[in-house]
Design a protein around this motif. Structure first.
Motif, PDB file in Angstrom:
ATOM      1  N   THR A  72       0.822  -1.210   0.000  1.00 20.67           N
ATOM      2  CA  THR A  72       0.000   0.000   0.000  1.00 20.67           C
ATOM      3  C   THR A  72       0.860   1.266   0.000  1.00 20.67           C
ATOM      4  O   THR A  72       0.395   2.344  -0.363  1.00 20.67           O
ATOM      5  N   SER A  73       2.121   1.100   0.420  1.00 23.12           N
ATOM      6  CA  SER A  73       3.006   2.261   0.495  1.00 23.12           C
ATOM      7  C   SER A  73       4.453   1.844   0.275  1.00 23.12           C
ATOM      8  O   SER A  73       4.892   0.816   0.795  1.00 23.12           O
ATOM      9  N   VAL A  74       5.185   2.643  -0.494  1.00 25.43           N
ATOM     10  CA  VAL A  74       6.615   2.408  -0.715  1.00 25.43           C
ATOM     11  C   VAL A  74       7.335   3.758  -0.717  1.00 25.43           C
ATOM     12  O   VAL A  74       6.948   4.681  -1.453  1.00 25.43           O
ATOM     13  N   SER A  75       8.353   3.881   0.128  1.00 23.73           N
ATOM     14  CA  SER A  75       9.198   5.067   0.131  1.00 23.73           C
ATOM     15  C   SER A  75      10.641   4.617  -0.020  1.00 23.73           C
ATOM     16  O   SER A  75      10.956   3.448   0.191  1.00 23.73           O
ATOM     17  N   TYR A  76      11.528   5.543  -0.391  1.00 24.91           N
ATOM     18  CA  TYR A  76      12.908   5.144  -0.668  1.00 24.91           C
ATOM     19  C   TYR A  76      13.901   5.940   0.163  1.00 24.91           C
ATOM     20  O   TYR A  76      13.632   7.067   0.590  1.00 24.91           O
ATOM     21  N   LEU A  77      15.065   5.338   0.394  1.00 21.10           N
ATOM     22  CA  LEU A  77      16.162   6.004   1.084  1.00 21.10           C
ATOM     23  C   LEU A  77      16.997   6.733   0.034  1.00 21.10           C
ATOM     24  O   LEU A  77      17.491   6.114  -0.909  1.00 21.10           O
ATOM     25  N   PRO A  78      17.157   8.060   0.159  1.00 20.83           N
ATOM     26  CA  PRO A  78      17.939   8.810  -0.834  1.00 20.83           C
ATOM     27  C   PRO A  78      19.353   8.263  -0.953  1.00 20.83           C
ATOM     28  O   PRO A  78      19.975   7.874   0.035  1.00 20.83           O
ATOM     29  N   LEU A  79      19.848   8.231  -2.184  1.00 20.81           N
ATOM     30  CA  LEU A  79      21.192   7.724  -2.449  1.00 20.81           C
ATOM     31  C   LEU A  79      21.945   8.750  -3.283  1.00 20.81           C
ATOM     32  O   LEU A  79      21.513   9.106  -4.391  1.00 20.81           O
ATOM     33  N   ALA A  80      23.058   9.235  -2.754  1.00 28.15           N
ATOM     34  CA  ALA A  80      23.838  10.264  -3.445  1.00 28.15           C
ATOM     35  C   ALA A  80      24.276   9.780  -4.815  1.00 28.15           C
ATOM     36  O   ALA A  80      24.774   8.662  -4.969  1.00 28.15           O
ATOM     37  N   GLY A  81      24.071  10.619  -5.831  1.00 27.97           N
ATOM     38  CA  GLY A  81      24.486  10.288  -7.192  1.00 27.97           C
ATOM     39  C   GLY A  81      23.433   9.537  -7.990  1.00 27.97           C
ATOM     40  O   GLY A  81      23.659   9.216  -9.157  1.00 27.97           O
ATOM     41  N   TRP A  82      22.284   9.278  -7.361  1.00 30.17           N
ATOM     42  CA  TRP A  82      21.218   8.531  -8.033  1.00 30.17           C
ATOM     43  C   TRP A  82      19.884   9.254  -7.869  1.00 30.17           C
ATOM     44  O   TRP A  82      19.592   9.788  -6.795  1.00 30.17           O
ATOM     45  N   THR A  83      19.095   9.273  -8.933  1.00 29.98           N
ATOM     46  CA  THR A  83      17.747   9.834  -8.898  1.00 29.98           C
ATOM     47  C   THR A  83      16.752   8.689  -8.778  1.00 29.98           C
ATOM     48  O   THR A  83      16.821   7.726  -9.548  1.00 29.98           O
ATOM     49  N   THR A  84      15.843   8.800  -7.821  1.00 32.95           N
ATOM     50  CA  THR A  84      14.907   7.710  -7.548  1.00 32.95           C
ATOM     51  C   THR A  84      13.473   8.157  -7.799  1.00 32.95           C
ATOM     52  O   THR A  84      13.084   9.262  -7.405  1.00 32.95           O
ATOM     53  N   THR A  85      12.705   7.287  -8.437  1.00 28.88           N
ATOM     54  CA  THR A  85      11.282   7.556  -8.662  1.00 28.88           C
ATOM     55  C   THR A  85      10.462   6.322  -8.292  1.00 28.88           C
ATOM     56  O   THR A  85      10.907   5.189  -8.499  1.00 28.88           O
ATOM     57  N   VAL A  86       9.269   6.555  -7.739  1.00 23.48           N
ATOM     58  CA  VAL A  86       8.329   5.487  -7.425  1.00 23.48           C
ATOM     59  C   VAL A  86       7.084   5.715  -8.271  1.00 23.48           C
ATOM     60  O   VAL A  86       6.419   6.752  -8.132  1.00 23.48           O
ATOM     61  N   ASP A  87       6.772   4.774  -9.149  1.00 23.67           N
ATOM     62  CA  ASP A  87       5.604   4.895 -10.019  1.00 23.67           C
ATOM     63  C   ASP A  87       4.396   4.235  -9.368  1.00 23.67           C
ATOM     64  O   ASP A  87       4.457   3.076  -8.938  1.00 23.67           O
ATOM     65  N   THR A  88       3.307   4.991  -9.305  1.00 16.75           N
ATOM     66  CA  THR A  88       2.054   4.485  -8.761  1.00 16.75           C
ATOM     67  C   THR A  88       0.999   4.496  -9.859  1.00 16.75           C
ATOM     68  O   THR A  88       0.872   5.483 -10.596  1.00 16.75           O
ATOM     69  N   GLU A  89       0.271   3.399  -9.981  1.00 13.51           N
ATOM     70  CA  GLU A  89      -0.746   3.299 -11.024  1.00 13.51           C
ATOM     71  C   GLU A  89      -2.025   2.669 -10.486  1.00 13.51           C
ATOM     72  O   GLU A  89      -2.025   2.012  -9.432  1.00 13.51           O
ATOM     73  N   LYS A  90      -3.107   2.875 -11.227  1.00 16.86           N
ATOM     74  CA  LYS A  90      -4.367   2.247 -10.879  1.00 16.86           C
ATOM     75  C   LYS A  90      -4.288   0.761 -11.230  1.00 16.86           C
ATOM     76  O   LYS A  90      -3.848   0.398 -12.310  1.00 16.86           O
ATOM     77  N   LEU A  91      -4.701  -0.077 -10.296  1.00 11.79           N
ATOM     78  CA  LEU A  91      -4.621  -1.517 -10.508  1.00 11.79           C
ATOM     79  C   LEU A  91      -5.686  -1.988 -11.493  1.00 11.79           C
ATOM     80  O   LEU A  91      -6.798  -1.451 -11.527  1.00 11.79           O
ATOM     81  N   ALA A  92      -5.329  -2.982 -12.290  1.00 10.24           N
ATOM     82  CA  ALA A  92      -6.281  -3.531 -13.255  1.00 10.24           C
ATOM     83  C   ALA A  92      -7.485  -4.131 -12.531  1.00 10.24           C
ATOM     84  O   ALA A  92      -8.627  -4.028 -13.000  1.00 10.24           O
ATOM     85  N   GLN A  93      -7.222  -4.737 -11.393  1.00  7.07           N
ATOM     86  CA  GLN A  93      -8.290  -5.297 -10.567  1.00  7.07           C
ATOM     87  C   GLN A  93      -8.094  -4.843  -9.129  1.00  7.07           C
ATOM     88  O   GLN A  93      -7.013  -5.039  -8.564  1.00  7.07           O
ATOM     89  N   PRO A  94      -9.083  -4.214  -8.516  1.00  7.06           N
ATOM     90  CA  PRO A  94      -8.971  -3.784  -7.108  1.00  7.06           C
ATOM     91  C   PRO A  94      -8.670  -4.978  -6.203  1.00  7.06           C
ATOM     92  O   PRO A  94      -9.102  -6.092  -6.465  1.00  7.06           O
ATOM     93  N   VAL A  95      -7.912  -4.720  -5.160  1.00  5.26           N
ATOM     94  CA  VAL A  95      -7.532  -5.774  -4.218  1.00  5.26           C
ATOM     95  C   VAL A  95      -8.132  -5.465  -2.853  1.00  5.26           C
ATOM     96  O   VAL A  95      -7.941  -4.367  -2.313  1.00  5.26           O
ATOM     97  N   LYS A  96      -8.867  -6.434  -2.298  1.00  5.29           N
ATOM     98  CA  LYS A  96      -9.475  -6.254  -0.987  1.00  5.29           C
ATOM     99  C   LYS A  96      -8.503  -6.693   0.106  1.00  5.29           C
ATOM    100  O   LYS A  96      -7.931  -7.769   0.045  1.00  5.29           O
ATOM    101  N   THR A  97      -8.332  -5.852   1.112  1.00  4.03           N
ATOM    102  CA  THR A  97      -7.472  -6.160   2.250  1.00  4.03           C
ATOM    103  C   THR A  97      -8.235  -5.871   3.542  1.00  4.03           C
ATOM    104  O   THR A  97      -9.370  -5.377   3.519  1.00  4.03           O
ATOM    105  N   ASP A  98      -7.604  -6.156   4.678  1.00  5.44           N
ATOM    106  CA  ASP A  98      -8.222  -5.882   5.977  1.00  5.44           C
ATOM    107  C   ASP A  98      -8.421  -4.388   6.196  1.00  5.44           C
ATOM    108  O   ASP A  98      -9.269  -3.972   6.999  1.00  5.44           O
ATOM    109  N   ASP A  99      -7.610  -3.577   5.493  1.00  8.38           N
ATOM    110  CA  ASP A  99      -7.699  -2.124   5.637  1.00  8.38           C
ATOM    111  C   ASP A  99      -8.634  -1.490   4.607  1.00  8.38           C
ATOM    112  O   ASP A  99      -8.784  -0.272   4.575  1.00  8.38           O
ATOM    113  N   GLY A 100      -9.195  -2.304   3.749  1.00 12.77           N
ATOM    114  CA  GLY A 100     -10.086  -1.770   2.732  1.00 12.77           C
ATOM    115  C   GLY A 100      -9.717  -2.253   1.339  1.00 12.77           C
ATOM    116  O   GLY A 100      -8.881  -3.162   1.196  1.00 12.77           O
TER     117      GLY A 100
END
Length: 245
Positions: A72-100
């Motif tokens: 449900t969540s992903v964050s990254y530790l900054p790394l000197a000399g590297w650019t980091t990106t996290v891509d988030t997209e709408k899921l093809a099929q919704p996933v049911k979990t205990d949190d919703g």
């Protein structure tokens, strides 16, 4: 006796090479640490990335995140000399979990080296993310794509079978409710190797006893020789005295 000792030594040496060879072979691959997490937890995942090429450096890394059992969540530790990106997209099929119900989730993390930066041949780098909540499932694979400065791309995306036999390009895997297949193989190897030190010790003990007996025999032989020489000398002197008399 020498043959037994030699065989035990060879067996012990072979076992040591096998035990050392397994981690060395694995260290040459891209892998994730830790490789186990509890469902519902948030965990730091570190991808260790060695450069295997002798002529090119690693300049980009892409990790695919699970979509059928997403984080449900992903964050990254900054790394000197590297650019980091996290891509988030709408899921093809919704996933049911205990949190919703999850309709959108992080699906990819990309690290791109800045100009003039690379993981050179013979070096490795560590890339860390915080991921959660860990899904309640057996395991999730994290296919990883390693880009080299010469345009080569190595896909670490092959699943490890239940037998534990590692494929050529194994995908980093996070085991959750399942156990890692390699653990069973390692246990069997240690169990098979365990009697070897005992056998080697037995051979060594027998050899020491043999040497001790041999030395004792030589000592007794030397004493017997001295006694014989002494007896012959005394007999010779008696004969000499009789002749002179």
């Amino acid at each position: 006796m020498k043959k037994t000792t030699f065989a035990a030594s060879v067996a012990a040496a072979s076992t040591s090479l096998l035990l050392l060879g397994a981690p060395l072979a694995a260290s040459a691959h891209v892998h994730v640490d830790p490789d186990h997490a509890d469902p519902g937890s948030y965990t730091n995942l570190t991808f260790k990335v060695p450069t295997e090429s002798a002529t090119a450096g690693t300049v980009k890394l892409v990790v695919d995140l699970p979509t059928k059992t997403p984080f449900t969540s992903v964050s990254y530790l900054p790394l000197a000399g590297w650019t980091t990106t996290v891509d988030t997209e709408k899921l093809a099929q919704p996933v049911k979990t205990d949190d919703g119900t999850i309709t959108e989730a992080p699906i990819r993390v990309t690290w791109t080296a800045d100009s003039g930066v690379q993981i050179a041949p013979g070096q490795f780098q560590q890339f860390t993310v915080s991921a959660g909540a860990v899904p309640k499932t057996g395991s999730v694979t994290l296919p990883t794509h390693q880009y080299y400065s010469d345009g080569t791309v190595v896909d670490w995306d092959q699943p490890t079978p239940a037998s534990g036999k590692e494929p050529e390009h194994p995908a980093p895997t996070l085991y959750i409710e399942d156990s890692a297949p390699a653990e069973d193989g390692a246990t069997q190897l240690v169990a098979t190797a365990a009697p070897q030190p005992e056998a080697a010790g037995a051979g060594t003990t027998a050899t020491v006893v043999s040497i001790a007996l041999g030395v004792g025999g030589l000592a007794l032989g030397a004493i017997a020789l001295v006694v014989a020489v002494f007896a012959l000398t005394r007999a010779g002197r008696r004969v000499e005295r009789k002749v002179q008399g």
